[in-house]
Design a protein around this motif. Sequence first.
Motif, mmCIF file in Angstrom:
data_model
loop_
_atom_site.group_PDB
_atom_site.id
_atom_site.type_symbol
_atom_site.label_atom_id
_atom_site.label_comp_id
_atom_site.label_asym_id
_atom_site.label_seq_id
_atom_site.Cartn_x
_atom_site.Cartn_y
_atom_site.Cartn_z
ATOM 1 N N ASP A 20 3.369 4.965 -1.015
ATOM 2 C CA ASP A 20 4.174 3.905 -0.396
ATOM 3 C C ASP A 20 5.500 3.735 -1.112
ATOM 4 O O ASP A 20 6.546 3.574 -0.481
ATOM 5 C CB ASP A 20 3.421 2.562 -0.414
ATOM 6 N N ASP A 22 1.142 1.557 -4.680
ATOM 7 C CA ASP A 22 0.674 2.881 -4.306
ATOM 8 C C ASP A 22 1.838 3.867 -4.399
ATOM 9 O O ASP A 22 2.924 3.609 -3.868
ATOM 10 C CB ASP A 22 0.119 2.835 -2.880
ATOM 11 N N SER A 64 9.169 4.390 0.502
ATOM 12 C CA SER A 64 10.205 3.349 0.490
ATOM 13 C C SER A 64 11.511 3.904 -0.059
ATOM 14 O O SER A 64 12.581 3.698 0.516
ATOM 15 C CB SER A 64 9.755 2.158 -0.354
ATOM 16 N N HIS A 104 9.277 0.959 3.446
ATOM 17 C CA HIS A 104 9.190 2.191 4.232
ATOM 18 C C HIS A 104 9.157 1.905 5.738
ATOM 19 O O HIS A 104 9.137 2.819 6.539
ATOM 20 C CB HIS A 104 7.999 3.060 3.801
ATOM 21 N N LYS A 105 9.227 0.625 6.097
ATOM 22 C CA LYS A 105 9.285 0.233 7.511
ATOM 23 C C LYS A 105 10.724 -0.076 7.885
ATOM 24 O O LYS A 105 11.339 -1.006 7.354
ATOM 25 C CB LYS A 105 8.395 -0.984 7.757
ATOM 26 N N SER A 160 5.053 -3.258 -0.276
ATOM 27 C CA SER A 160 5.422 -1.928 0.238
ATOM 28 C C SER A 160 5.941 -1.944 1.674
ATOM 29 O O SER A 160 5.525 -1.152 2.503
ATOM 30 C CB SER A 160 4.227 -0.979 0.135
ATOM 31 N N GLN A 161 6.885 -2.833 1.964
ATOM 32 C CA GLN A 161 7.453 -2.910 3.310
ATOM 33 C C GLN A 161 8.734 -2.089 3.477
ATOM 34 O O GLN A 161 9.212 -1.921 4.593
ATOM 35 C CB GLN A 161 7.739 -4.371 3.669
#
Length: 139
Positions: free
Chosen positions: A124, A121, A128, A79-80, A76-77
């Motif tokens: 998350d 999740d 994203s 969204h960064k 879940s990266q």
Amino acid sequence: MATNNRSSRIAHCHLQGQSLDPYQLLKAKSERLSWNRLSDVEIYVDKQAVIDWFSMLRDYSEATVKAIVVEGILDSQFHKITFILTLVQSADFEAVTSKDAYQQLYDFVCRTPAGVQDWIDDVDFQMSRDVLALLSRNR
């Protein structure tokens, strides 16, 4: 020859000396997430859907495939914003505009098979998709 190389890249990638079989990677993730060992990846993940999903990445390097699938989706990266910006600066995206790179990532995330989405999740995953939608102007 280039086509043969691309297909072998997805079917048989090597990361740090180990083979990467996309379906086995997802199967292992499923088993790690199972609390009671009743989880059967064959039941929860449509193998053809996973293969079709991974085929979207056939033109990318092994490192980029790992970053997109393992870090971006499973960890879940996406969204960064710093993760996305670093990813689109890789050599795999240098021939396309940043908007096109964001669009490609957005399309891949949106086509994540339902069985894989179940491991992530919901908040998350939605964040994203929302971040990539904003970057690719799909909102």
